[in-house]
Design a protein around this motif. Structure first.
Motif, PDB file in Angstrom:
ATOM      1  N   LEU A 255       0.840  -1.201   0.000  1.00 20.00           N
ATOM      2  CA  LEU A 255       0.000   0.000   0.000  1.00 20.00           C
ATOM      3  C   LEU A 255       0.874   1.251   0.000  1.00 20.00           C
ATOM      4  CD1 LEU A 255      -2.876   1.116   0.170  1.00 20.00           C
ATOM      5  CD2 LEU A 255      -2.674   1.033   2.658  1.00 20.00           C
ATOM      6  N   ILE A 256       0.576   2.171  -0.904  1.00 20.76           N
ATOM      7  CA  ILE A 256       1.313   3.435  -1.014  1.00 20.76           C
ATOM      8  C   ILE A 256       0.357   4.574  -0.688  1.00 20.76           C
ATOM      9  CG2 ILE A 256       2.638   4.940  -2.545  1.00 20.76           C
ATOM     10  CD1 ILE A 256       3.376   2.484  -4.172  1.00 20.76           C
ATOM     11  N   PHE A 257       0.646   5.294   0.403  1.00 23.45           N
ATOM     12  CA  PHE A 257      -0.293   6.301   0.879  1.00 23.45           C
ATOM     13  C   PHE A 257      -0.405   7.501  -0.052  1.00 23.45           C
ATOM     14  CE2 PHE A 257       0.650   4.067   4.884  1.00 23.45           C
ATOM     15  CZ  PHE A 257      -0.657   3.809   5.297  1.00 23.45           C
ATOM     16  N   THR A 258       0.575   7.731  -0.901  1.00 24.97           N
ATOM     17  CA  THR A 258       0.500   8.875  -1.792  1.00 24.97           C
ATOM     18  C   THR A 258      -0.497   8.654  -2.932  1.00 24.97           C
ATOM     19  OG1 THR A 258       2.392   8.003  -3.039  1.00 24.97           O
ATOM     20  CG2 THR A 258       2.846   9.628  -1.309  1.00 24.97           C
ATOM     21  N   MET A 259      -0.910   7.400  -3.147  1.00 22.39           N
ATOM     22  CA  MET A 259      -1.929   7.108  -4.160  1.00 22.39           C
ATOM     23  C   MET A 259      -3.297   7.199  -3.490  1.00 22.39           C
ATOM     24  SD  MET A 259      -0.105   4.107  -6.409  1.00 22.39           S
ATOM     25  CE  MET A 259      -1.384   4.194  -7.669  1.00 22.39           C
ATOM     26  N   VAL A 260      -3.844   8.408  -3.494  1.00 20.21           N
ATOM     27  CA  VAL A 260      -5.024   8.729  -2.700  1.00 20.21           C
ATOM     28  C   VAL A 260      -6.218   7.866  -3.087  1.00 20.21           C
ATOM     29  CG1 VAL A 260      -6.620  10.555  -2.066  1.00 20.21           C
ATOM     30  CG2 VAL A 260      -4.193  11.078  -2.387  1.00 20.21           C
ATOM     31  N   ASP A 261      -6.450   7.658  -4.396  1.00 25.58           N
ATOM     32  CA  ASP A 261      -7.608   6.884  -4.824  1.00 25.58           C
ATOM     33  C   ASP A 261      -7.547   5.452  -4.322  1.00 25.58           C
ATOM     34  OD1 ASP A 261      -8.687   9.025  -6.135  1.00 25.58           O
ATOM     35  OD2 ASP A 261      -7.789   8.532  -8.066  1.00 25.58           O
TER      36      ASP A 261
END
Length: 327
Positions: A255-261
């Motif tokens: 999971l990458i938090f900068t990918m908001v969607d």
């Protein structure tokens, strides 16, 4: 192996065992060793030909020998083949593999595993395997004929690097009513992937998609979603879906938090699974606000374990103090 008794009669005790027990013994051997039992005695010469599991491991240095061996085994084989496995043959054997699959289409195959180094287009006669319960494909083109109605007995499906037409694939899934476990890794790109299955219990997905939506999955208990480096950046939260009351395990990988969607979808899915008992999230960076949201909605969780990397371990105690204040 001493096949003779300790008495003077010299009786062959193993050969006199019931046929089903002999087949279990042969099934514990590799296929090569099972074939070699034909030299033990005249009684054993053809016992291996009714073996129900045929597993072939490819060796590029012995390609011709493998090809000859497979033709020999299939030519002499009698009865049903419950399991057939062929791992990583070269493209030189593709036309032969078509013939082998045609031969197997009348053998009531229940478990089929095919893995290739280069993409192999599955022949149309593979879709006649209506007794198939377990299907594992790696590096294949999966394009069923127009009249294909699905595998009615299929229980588990494992697709890795498999290409297909997304809409027809969704129809295929919904036409396999006994399907319980689906695993898909780096397959064809979906626009909107709608997952349906009355008996589906485990769904694992890592690949490219714009949205994922679960419908009519009353028995679904475990969802595993991975986000590899090629996940579409335009990933969107799908239309509202029903609450997934049966979900007990949620597992989000990379999971990458900068990918908001994508994070929004993860949170939405957590909100729709009020009875989860185990939540696994692999991330590169810990976000306390995200954990706060998880704790608020995952009300069935009894234990949480956070492993931090060495470079942020000194923040661990401070983070734990903050989390104690969360509801």
């Amino acid at each position: 192996m001493n096949m003779r008794s300790g008495g003077s009669s010299g009786a062959d005790r193993i050969s006199s065992l019931p046929c089903d027990l002999l087949q279990k013994i042969l099934g514990c051997l590799s296929l090569d060793d099972a074939v070699r039992t034909s030299v033990l005695s005249t009684k054993w010469r053809y016992k291996w030909v009714v073996r129900s599991e045929l597993v072939f491991d490819y060796n590029i240095n012995k390609e011709l020998l493998l090809k000859t061996s497979i033709y020999k085994v299939l030519l002499m084989h009698q009865g049903e083949v419950h399991k057939f496995s062929l791992l990583y043959p070269s493209s030189n054997l593709f036309s032969d593999i078509d013939n082998w699959i045609l031969f197997l289409s009348n053998k009531n195959v229940q478990e089929l595993s095919l893995a290739f180094l280069t993409c192999f287009r599955l022949p149309s006669h593979l879709f006649k395997f209506q007794d198939l319960k377990h299907l594992e494909l790696n590096s294949c083109k999966f394009h069923p004929p127009p009249n294909f109605k699905g595998f009615r007995s299929l229980v588990t499906l494992n697709f890795q690097v498999v290409t297909f037409e997304p809409m027809s694939f969704q129809v295929f899934l919904s036409s396999s009513p006994l399907l319980e476990h689906v695993l898909m890794v780096c397959c064809s790109e979906f626009d909107s992937f709608i997952i349906e299955g009355p008996n589906l219990k485990i769904f694992e997905f890592s690949g490219r998609a714009n949205s994922l939506c679960f419908r009519r999955t009353p028995l679904l208990e475990e969802i595993v979603l991975g986000m590899p480096f090629n996940m579409l950046e335009s990933f969107t939260v799908p239309e509202p879906q029903l609450t997934l009351d049966n979900i007990k395990i949620l597992n989000f990988k990379n999971l990458i938090f900068t990918m908001v969607d994508w994070v929004a979808y993860v949170l939405d899915l957590i909100n729709r699974c009020p009875n989860i008992e185990r939540l696994l999230i692999t991330v590169n960076k810990t976000e306390t606000e995200f954990l706060k949201h998880v704790l608020a909605y995952a009300t069935k969780l009894e234990k949480i374990y956070i492993a931090t990397s060495a470079d942020i371990r000194h923040r661990g105690m401070k983070m734990m103090e903050e989390m104690k204040q969360f509801p």
